[in-house]
Design an enzyme around this catalytic site. Sequence first.
Site, short mmCIF file in Angstrom:
data_model
loop_
_atom_site.label_atom_id
_atom_site.label_comp_id
_atom_site.label_asym_id
_atom_site.label_seq_id
_atom_site.Cartn_x
_atom_site.Cartn_y
_atom_site.Cartn_z
N HIS A 75 73.18 41.42 30.17
CA HIS A 75 73.77 42.67 30.30
C HIS A 75 72.98 43.88 29.77
O HIS A 75 73.30 45.02 30.12
CB HIS A 75 75.11 42.57 29.57
CG HIS A 75 76.10 43.59 29.81
ND1 HIS A 75 76.88 43.70 30.92
CD2 HIS A 75 76.43 44.65 29.04
CE1 HIS A 75 77.67 44.71 30.82
NE2 HIS A 75 77.43 45.33 29.72
N TYR B 186 72.36 48.86 29.78
CA TYR B 186 72.15 49.94 28.81
C TYR B 186 70.82 50.63 29.05
O TYR B 186 70.64 51.80 28.70
CB TYR B 186 72.31 49.40 27.38
CG TYR B 186 73.72 48.91 27.23
CD1 TYR B 186 74.77 49.82 27.18
CD2 TYR B 186 74.02 47.56 27.27
CE1 TYR B 186 76.08 49.39 27.15
CE2 TYR B 186 75.33 47.13 27.24
CZ TYR B 186 76.36 48.04 27.19
OH TYR B 186 77.65 47.62 27.17
N HIS C 289 83.96 47.38 39.11
CA HIS C 289 83.64 47.81 37.75
C HIS C 289 82.21 48.34 37.67
O HIS C 289 81.96 49.43 37.17
CB HIS C 289 83.82 46.63 36.78
CG HIS C 289 83.23 46.89 35.43
ND1 HIS C 289 83.80 47.76 34.53
CD2 HIS C 289 82.10 46.44 34.83
CE1 HIS C 289 83.05 47.81 33.44
NE2 HIS C 289 82.01 47.03 33.61
N PHE C 290 81.23 47.54 38.18
CA PHE C 290 79.87 48.02 37.93
C PHE C 290 79.47 49.15 38.86
O PHE C 290 78.60 49.95 38.52
CB PHE C 290 78.84 46.87 37.87
CG PHE C 290 78.47 46.21 39.17
CD1 PHE C 290 77.61 46.82 40.06
CD2 PHE C 290 78.96 44.96 39.48
CE1 PHE C 290 77.26 46.22 41.25
CE2 PHE C 290 78.62 44.34 40.67
CZ PHE C 290 77.77 44.98 41.56
N HIS C 291 80.13 49.27 40.01
CA HIS C 291 79.84 50.45 40.82
C HIS C 291 80.38 51.71 40.13
O HIS C 291 79.74 52.76 40.15
CB HIS C 291 80.42 50.31 42.24
CG HIS C 291 79.54 49.52 43.16
ND1 HIS C 291 79.48 48.16 43.15
CD2 HIS C 291 78.62 49.91 44.09
CE1 HIS C 291 78.60 47.73 44.04
NE2 HIS C 291 78.05 48.78 44.62
N ARG D 135 83.99 38.01 45.20
CA ARG D 135 82.86 38.88 45.51
C ARG D 135 81.77 38.07 46.23
O ARG D 135 81.86 36.86 46.31
CB ARG D 135 82.30 39.52 44.23
CG ARG D 135 81.69 38.51 43.28
CD ARG D 135 81.27 39.13 41.97
NE ARG D 135 80.05 39.90 42.12
CZ ARG D 135 79.15 40.07 41.14
NH1 ARG D 135 79.34 39.50 39.95
NH2 ARG D 135 78.08 40.79 41.32
N ARG D 136 80.78 38.78 46.73
CA ARG D 136 79.61 38.17 47.35
C ARG D 136 79.97 37.25 48.52
O ARG D 136 79.38 36.18 48.69
CB ARG D 136 78.80 37.40 46.32
CG ARG D 136 78.13 38.33 45.33
CD ARG D 136 77.33 37.63 44.30
NE ARG D 136 76.37 38.54 43.68
CZ ARG D 136 75.56 38.21 42.69
NH1 ARG D 136 75.58 37.00 42.20
NH2 ARG D 136 74.73 39.08 42.19
C1 HEM Z 1 77.93 53.91 49.61
C2 HEM Z 1 77.97 53.43 48.38
C3 HEM Z 1 77.91 51.96 48.11
C4 HEM Z 1 78.54 50.95 48.76
C5 HEM Z 1 79.49 51.07 49.92
C6 HEM Z 1 78.13 49.72 48.13
C7 HEM Z 1 78.53 48.47 48.52
C8 HEM Z 1 78.14 47.28 47.97
C9 HEM Z 1 78.57 45.99 48.39
C10 HEM Z 1 79.51 45.71 49.54
C11 HEM Z 1 78.01 45.08 47.58
C12 HEM Z 1 78.15 43.57 47.64
C13 HEM Z 1 79.35 43.14 46.90
C14 HEM Z 1 79.71 41.72 47.24
O1 HEM Z 1 79.00 41.05 47.99
O2 HEM Z 1 80.74 41.27 46.77
C15 HEM Z 1 77.20 45.80 46.63
C16 HEM Z 1 76.45 45.22 45.64
C17 HEM Z 1 75.72 45.93 44.72
N1 HEM Z 1 75.62 47.29 44.61
FE1 HEM Z 1 76.44 48.67 45.85
N2 HEM Z 1 77.30 50.01 47.10
C18 HEM Z 1 77.14 51.37 47.04
C19 HEM Z 1 76.41 52.10 46.13
C20 HEM Z 1 75.75 51.53 45.07
C21 HEM Z 1 75.10 52.28 44.05
C22 HEM Z 1 75.03 53.81 43.99
C23 HEM Z 1 74.56 51.37 43.19
C24 HEM Z 1 73.78 51.62 41.96
C25 HEM Z 1 73.01 52.64 41.75
C26 HEM Z 1 74.86 50.05 43.69
C27 HEM Z 1 74.47 48.87 43.10
C28 HEM Z 1 74.80 47.60 43.55
C29 HEM Z 1 74.34 46.37 42.96
C30 HEM Z 1 73.43 46.25 41.74
C31 HEM Z 1 74.91 45.32 43.70
C32 HEM Z 1 74.80 43.85 43.40
C33 HEM Z 1 73.99 43.13 44.39
C34 HEM Z 1 74.07 41.66 44.11
O3 HEM Z 1 75.14 41.17 43.77
O4 HEM Z 1 73.03 40.99 44.24
N3 HEM Z 1 75.59 50.18 44.83
N4 HEM Z 1 77.30 47.15 46.88
#
Ligand code: HEM
Length: 541
Positions: A215, A219, A366-368, A429-430
């Site tokens: 985690h 930070y 949460h993390f978003h 998720r995922r």
């Molecule tokens: C339009 C805005 C965004 C949408 C719609 C979006 C959507 C998603 C979705 C659908 C997932 C996969 C979740 C899953 O499979 O359960 C995801 C994963 C993720 N998102 Fe976003 N996201 C957005 C913006 C952002 C932003 C601004 C950040 C960070 C700066 C971010 C960081 C991440 C990260 C780190 C993951 C994890 C990927 C993983 O699990 O390997 N996202 N997001």
Amino acid sequence: MLNSRRLILAHFWLAFAGFGLALLLGEWQMFIRSPLHAWIGDPEWYYRSVTVHGTAMAYVFPTLVAMGFGYTITEAALKRPLVGIRCAWLGFGLVAVGTVTAVVPVVLGLASVLYTFYPPLIGNPFYYIGVVLVVVGSWIWVALMSINLYLWKRDNPGRPVPLAMFANVAGSYLWAWTAVGAAIELLFQILPVALGITSTIDAGLARVFFSWTLHAIVYFWLMPTYIAYYTIVPRAIGGRLFSDPMARLSFALFLVVAMPIGVHHLFMDPQVGSGFKFMHSVFTALVALPTLLTVFTICASVEIAGRLRGGKGVFGWLTALPWRNPIMLAVAFSFVMLGFGGAGGLVNMSYQLDTTIHNTQWITGHFHLIFGGAIVIMYFAIAYDIWPHLTGRALVSFRLMRAQLWTWFIGMIVLSFPWHYVGILGMPRRMAFYDFTDPAIAPQAIPVMMSVAGGAILVISGMLFLAILIRGQRAPRITPDEYRFSVAVHEPRTVPLALNGFGLWLSLMVGLTVVNYGFPIVHLMSMPGTAVPAVIVGAGR
Ligand code: HEM
């Protein structure tokens, strides 16, 4: 004007370009698995997209922002040119080359392993080599931050290190140490399998090493935001920083308590004993300490600004604040999202409550909210604040900036609140596909569509952000004043030794890592028969 403008701009532009592309992928992911779109038929495309989205958003984007902002701070706070500019370009080059090296195999369908690597899944070695290059590039930045601080201290014996630089170096040390866990996992566990040297992997041990990085990486993402809270916000809104030592203490505490808590990501993993899980849960609670110190200090600083602007009474200072100033707006939105995200985090950190939401969409929400919301909105504020000093051109479109910040805030709430809700209902998720015709999950269709709408608002906001910066590159030329940081109510002439250096805090950081991770790692490494066959992913393998 800052001396290393081209270097800093290169970092910011690469960061924001990657962010823009990854944002589009995020919305695509949200849309195609919602009831608004038919099943795409092949989950592989979904996982490719999530891997690129996660890798770009979690590794490349914040690392480049921290590096670019770090170089800005070094020159502006120490009031001298950056030492080691060639090495800084080398670091930037490694991050850029590493990003391309990592992304190409994912796009080709050879490494859809998500940004958390997910062993025993194993993808193409170039994906991991790319990530290693990104980390090595960022370590060059860490070394440069340390060297620049050392040289300044040598030339200014006994003087307090400027707060912005103290915080910046704290962030770089935190990153240096937290990245070690994933580096060990990549170099000694994953790459040997990816390169065909071995065919099995101890997935449980790999997850423990990864939790060392995750985690605390959160930070590291947070550091530029906290630095902006303390050293940009009070100045930008016409106030004073309430307490310089309190700020230093918060950054020092982050170094100590951010590290030994990562096992809270492994509450459901059988290979870590419940005693250690409980211990990490308790340590996670300690992170509230520097955060609450920060909330108190920044609220007090903002109140000072309100009163200096003539605000009276219990609430009068609130209305006197410069709400039309984008930095004021950004910090207010950031705090609201930090508040909601932090409240959700209390559920995640609790060993018992976590069982109800573990691996559900609650976590994604949460993390978003914390990262994409509270943290990233301050990255925008940082860019708005320093852009004129980098380009020598005015950023004049305040109305657009406010619209951008409002849409980001609204979009993030509309995206992430329904995510929390469906998470409580148990949506995992995922997943690439949800069958909303199934009566068991049909009630989740409406909140999921709300999230799609939130994502669309975020895409508009993200594009607006890029447009504002591009317009800023072409705006009329100006000669900006010297870039300054906030001044404290009582500017320190001296500070206690412990708050002017890192010896004590780094010893505690390493010591606590050894205590909290030493036993699980040694125990798992000494157990026979824990390796499992690797599962090679990717087209044609
Ligand atoms: C339009 C805005 C965004 C949408 C719609 C979006 C959507 C998603 C979705 C659908 C997932 C996969 C979740 C899953 O499979 O359960 C995801 C994963 C993720 N998102 Fe976003 N996201 C957005 C913006 C952002 C932003 C601004 C950040 C960070 C700066 C971010 C960081 C991440 C990260 C780190 C993951 C994890 C990927 C993983 O699990 O390997 N996202 N997001």
